[in-house]
Write a protein that holds these residues in place. Sequence first.
Motif, PDB file in Angstrom:
ATOM      1  N   ALA A 112       0.833  -1.204   0.000  1.00  0.00           N
ATOM      2  CA  ALA A 112       0.000   0.000   0.000  1.00  0.00           C
ATOM      3  C   ALA A 112       0.867   1.253   0.000  1.00  0.00           C
ATOM      4  CB  ALA A 112      -0.924  -0.007   1.220  1.00  0.00           C
ATOM      5  N   TYR A 113       1.982   1.193   0.699  1.00  0.00           N
ATOM      6  CA  TYR A 113       2.906   2.337   0.751  1.00  0.00           C
ATOM      7  C   TYR A 113       3.418   2.673  -0.649  1.00  0.00           C
ATOM      8  CZ  TYR A 113       6.821   5.286   2.253  1.00  0.00           C
ATOM      9  OH  TYR A 113       7.690   6.341   2.425  1.00  0.00           O
ATOM     10  N   VAL A 114       3.948   1.670  -1.340  1.00  0.00           N
ATOM     11  CA  VAL A 114       4.516   1.943  -2.664  1.00  0.00           C
ATOM     12  C   VAL A 114       3.430   2.270  -3.679  1.00  0.00           C
ATOM     13  CG1 VAL A 114       6.570   0.558  -2.214  1.00  0.00           C
ATOM     14  CG2 VAL A 114       4.581  -0.529  -3.282  1.00  0.00           C
ATOM     15  N   ASP A 115       2.247   1.671  -3.524  1.00  0.00           N
ATOM     16  CA  ASP A 115       1.145   1.977  -4.439  1.00  0.00           C
ATOM     17  C   ASP A 115       0.735   3.443  -4.321  1.00  0.00           C
ATOM     18  OD1 ASP A 115       1.118  -0.586  -5.385  1.00  0.00           O
ATOM     19  OD2 ASP A 115      -0.625  -1.237  -4.210  1.00  0.00           O
ATOM     20  N   PHE A 116       0.679   3.940  -3.089  1.00  0.00           N
ATOM     21  CA  PHE A 116       0.336   5.351  -2.884  1.00  0.00           C
ATOM     22  C   PHE A 116       1.374   6.244  -3.558  1.00  0.00           C
ATOM     23  CE2 PHE A 116       1.034   9.323  -0.638  1.00  0.00           C
ATOM     24  CZ  PHE A 116      -0.243   9.866  -0.574  1.00  0.00           C
ATOM     25  N   ALA A 117       2.642   5.917  -3.364  1.00  0.00           N
ATOM     26  CA  ALA A 117       3.714   6.735  -3.927  1.00  0.00           C
ATOM     27  C   ALA A 117       3.658   6.774  -5.450  1.00  0.00           C
ATOM     28  CB  ALA A 117       5.069   6.206  -3.468  1.00  0.00           C
ATOM     29  N   TRP A 120      11.653   0.843   5.558  1.00  0.00           N
ATOM     30  CA  TRP A 120      11.132   2.128   5.083  1.00  0.00           C
ATOM     31  C   TRP A 120      12.095   2.742   4.058  1.00  0.00           C
ATOM     32  CZ3 TRP A 120      10.928   7.189   8.431  1.00  0.00           C
ATOM     33  CH2 TRP A 120      10.206   8.170   7.734  1.00  0.00           C
ATOM     34  N   THR A 121      13.383   2.678   4.363  1.00  0.00           N
ATOM     35  CA  THR A 121      14.388   3.215   3.450  1.00  0.00           C
ATOM     36  C   THR A 121      14.326   2.510   2.099  1.00  0.00           C
ATOM     37  OG1 THR A 121      15.852   3.714   5.329  1.00  0.00           O
ATOM     38  CG2 THR A 121      16.855   3.634   3.141  1.00  0.00           C
ATOM     39  N   ALA A 122      14.161   1.189   2.126  1.00  0.00           N
ATOM     40  CA  ALA A 122      14.100   0.420   0.886  1.00  0.00           C
ATOM     41  C   ALA A 122      12.845   0.757   0.082  1.00  0.00           C
ATOM     42  CB  ALA A 122      14.132  -1.075   1.202  1.00  0.00           C
ATOM     43  N   LEU A 123      11.713   0.875   0.752  1.00  0.00           N
ATOM     44  CA  LEU A 123      10.463   1.202   0.061  1.00  0.00           C
ATOM     45  C   LEU A 123      10.551   2.582  -0.582  1.00  0.00           C
ATOM     46  CD1 LEU A 123       7.838  -0.053   2.686  1.00  0.00           C
ATOM     47  CD2 LEU A 123       8.675  -1.251   0.653  1.00  0.00           C
ATOM     48  N   HIS A 124      11.063   3.538   0.179  1.00  0.00           N
ATOM     49  CA  HIS A 124      11.195   4.896  -0.345  1.00  0.00           C
ATOM     50  C   HIS A 124      12.157   4.920  -1.534  1.00  0.00           C
ATOM     51  CE1 HIS A 124      11.316   9.271  -0.364  1.00  0.00           C
ATOM     52  NE2 HIS A 124      12.641   9.209  -0.351  1.00  0.00           N
ATOM     53  N   GLY A 125      13.261   4.221  -1.405  1.00  0.00           N
ATOM     54  CA  GLY A 125      14.222   4.184  -2.497  1.00  0.00           C
ATOM     55  C   GLY A 125      13.655   3.529  -3.743  1.00  0.00           C
ATOM     56  N   ALA A 126      12.872   2.474  -3.548  1.00  0.00           N
ATOM     57  CA  ALA A 126      12.303   1.757  -4.690  1.00  0.00           C
ATOM     58  C   ALA A 126      11.382   2.651  -5.515  1.00  0.00           C
ATOM     59  CB  ALA A 126      11.541   0.524  -4.201  1.00  0.00           C
ATOM     60  N   VAL A 127      10.498   3.372  -4.845  1.00  0.00           N
ATOM     61  CA  VAL A 127       9.551   4.208  -5.595  1.00  0.00           C
ATOM     62  C   VAL A 127      10.235   5.459  -6.145  1.00  0.00           C
ATOM     63  CG1 VAL A 127       7.525   3.344  -4.388  1.00  0.00           C
ATOM     64  CG2 VAL A 127       8.748   5.312  -3.452  1.00  0.00           C
ATOM     65  N   SER A 128      11.177   6.007  -5.400  1.00  0.00           N
ATOM     66  CA  SER A 128      11.874   7.207  -5.872  1.00  0.00           C
ATOM     67  C   SER A 128      12.680   6.903  -7.128  1.00  0.00           C
ATOM     68  CB  SER A 128      12.796   7.754  -4.779  1.00  0.00           C
ATOM     69  OG  SER A 128      12.055   8.176  -3.651  1.00  0.00           O
ATOM     70  N   TRP A 142      13.043  -2.446 -14.183  1.00  0.00           N
ATOM     71  CA  TRP A 142      12.793  -2.813 -12.792  1.00  0.00           C
ATOM     72  C   TRP A 142      11.976  -4.105 -12.710  1.00  0.00           C
ATOM     73  CZ3 TRP A 142      15.614   0.024  -9.719  1.00  0.00           C
ATOM     74  CH2 TRP A 142      15.884   1.361 -10.045  1.00  0.00           C
ATOM     75  N   PRO A 143      12.178  -4.883 -11.659  1.00  0.00           N
ATOM     76  CA  PRO A 143      11.300  -6.042 -11.438  1.00  0.00           C
ATOM     77  C   PRO A 143       9.927  -5.535 -11.020  1.00  0.00           C
ATOM     78  CG  PRO A 143      12.750  -5.733  -9.563  1.00  0.00           C
ATOM     79  CD  PRO A 143      13.220  -4.771 -10.621  1.00  0.00           C
ATOM     80  N   PRO A 144       8.900  -6.368 -11.091  1.00  0.00           N
ATOM     81  CA  PRO A 144       7.560  -5.942 -10.648  1.00  0.00           C
ATOM     82  C   PRO A 144       7.634  -5.338  -9.248  1.00  0.00           C
ATOM     83  CG  PRO A 144       7.431  -8.061 -11.730  1.00  0.00           C
ATOM     84  CD  PRO A 144       8.898  -7.752 -11.588  1.00  0.00           C
ATOM     85  N   LEU A 145       6.932  -4.233  -9.053  1.00  0.00           N
ATOM     86  CA  LEU A 145       7.064  -3.485  -7.805  1.00  0.00           C
ATOM     87  C   LEU A 145       6.659  -4.302  -6.587  1.00  0.00           C
ATOM     88  CD1 LEU A 145       7.773  -0.894  -6.382  1.00  0.00           C
ATOM     89  CD2 LEU A 145       5.493  -0.004  -6.909  1.00  0.00           C
ATOM     90  N   HIS A 146       5.530  -4.988  -6.658  1.00  0.00           N
ATOM     91  CA  HIS A 146       5.091  -5.764  -5.497  1.00  0.00           C
ATOM     92  C   HIS A 146       6.039  -6.920  -5.207  1.00  0.00           C
ATOM     93  CE1 HIS A 146       0.597  -4.368  -5.426  1.00  0.00           C
ATOM     94  NE2 HIS A 146       1.456  -3.409  -5.184  1.00  0.00           N
ATOM     95  N   GLU A 147       6.607  -7.490  -6.258  1.00  0.00           N
ATOM     96  CA  GLU A 147       7.578  -8.567  -6.061  1.00  0.00           C
ATOM     97  C   GLU A 147       8.797  -8.043  -5.307  1.00  0.00           C
ATOM     98  OE1 GLU A 147      10.673 -10.728  -9.035  1.00  0.00           O
ATOM     99  OE2 GLU A 147       8.550 -10.971  -9.562  1.00  0.00           O
ATOM    100  N   ALA A 148       9.269  -6.870  -5.703  1.00  0.00           N
ATOM    101  CA  ALA A 148      10.417  -6.267  -5.024  1.00  0.00           C
ATOM    102  C   ALA A 148      10.060  -5.881  -3.593  1.00  0.00           C
ATOM    103  CB  ALA A 148      10.888  -5.041  -5.799  1.00  0.00           C
ATOM    104  N   THR A 149       8.855  -5.345  -3.417  1.00  0.00           N
ATOM    105  CA  THR A 149       8.410  -4.927  -2.086  1.00  0.00           C
ATOM    106  C   THR A 149       8.355  -6.109  -1.125  1.00  0.00           C
ATOM    107  OG1 THR A 149       7.105  -3.115  -3.033  1.00  0.00           O
ATOM    108  CG2 THR A 149       6.527  -3.839  -0.811  1.00  0.00           C
ATOM    109  N   ASP A 150       7.798  -7.220  -1.588  1.00  0.00           N
ATOM    110  CA  ASP A 150       7.719  -8.415  -0.744  1.00  0.00           C
ATOM    111  C   ASP A 150       9.119  -8.906  -0.370  1.00  0.00           C
ATOM    112  OD1 ASP A 150       5.008  -8.226  -1.038  1.00  0.00           O
ATOM    113  OD2 ASP A 150       4.791  -9.993  -2.322  1.00  0.00           O
ATOM    114  N   ARG A 151      10.031  -8.833  -1.320  1.00  0.00           N
ATOM    115  CA  ARG A 151      11.397  -9.290  -1.050  1.00  0.00           C
ATOM    116  C   ARG A 151      12.063  -8.412  -0.002  1.00  0.00           C
ATOM    117  NH1 ARG A 151      16.139 -10.559  -5.550  1.00  0.00           N
ATOM    118  NH2 ARG A 151      17.753 -11.187  -4.044  1.00  0.00           N
TER     119      ARG A 151
END
Length: 231
Positions: free
Chosen positions: A107-112, A193-201, A211-220
Amino acid sequence: MPGMSPTTRRVRNRRGEGDLLRNEIVSAAERLVEQAGGDETLTLRAIAREAGISAPSIYAHFEDLAAVRDAVLDAGFDRLSQAIDDSTSTLDLATDPVRRLLAGCRAYVDFAMREPASYRLLFSRGRPSVDTPDREDQAPPPSDPTSPGLDGIPPAKQHHLDAFRMLIDGVSSCVAAGRSTSTDPVADATALWTALHGAVSLRQHLPKFPWPPLHEATDRFAVELAHLTPA
C-alpha cells in the motif's frame, strides 16, 4: 440613524461549512500540486480559481500560502497512513501478521506511484521537517520506549510518522507471532522504510529502467529486511 441604508453583513456559514471550505481549499491545492508535479508554482490566486472561490476567502482559513502548503503536507501524510490502514484492516493481526506487513508495504509503494507529486512533496527539501519544532517553546511529546529516536518531534508533526510506526508495529507483530527473527524491530523497520522509499523514488526518476515488478520487489524487501520466516 434614520435615512441611512442598513449595513450589509456577510452571511455566516452554517455549522460545518467553514471546515468544508477549508477542505475544499486544501483539495484544490493538492490537485494543482499533482498537475504541476510539485508546489513550486502554487499561488493563492491559482488555488482560489481551482476551488471556485475568491482569493481573499482563503484568508479566513489560512494565514498565508505557507499555511496552505503545510495543510497539503498534513493531508498527504494522512492519506498515506490511511491507505496502509485500509489495506490491512481486513487482516487479523494475530493470525496474519506477515500478510498484514506485506499488504502495508504494498500500500505504501502503491500510494507513492499513484500520487507521485504528492509523495515527493512529503519528503522534499524546503518542506517543514519532522525534527523542526513549530515553536521554540513547544514541549516535546512524552517519551515512547517503543520508538526510540522519535522523541522531540513536535506533537503537531507526530502524525507525519504514522506510516513508519505502522511498519514498526508490523515487524513487532511478526516477532511476537514467531514469524520474524528480528532483534530490533525499530532498526529493521527503518531499513524497510528506506528500501520502500528508495524503490519508488528510483522508479519515478528512472521509469525506463528494467525494474522487477514493484510488489515482487516490495515483498522481497519485507522478507529480507524484517527477517521473516516461513510459517
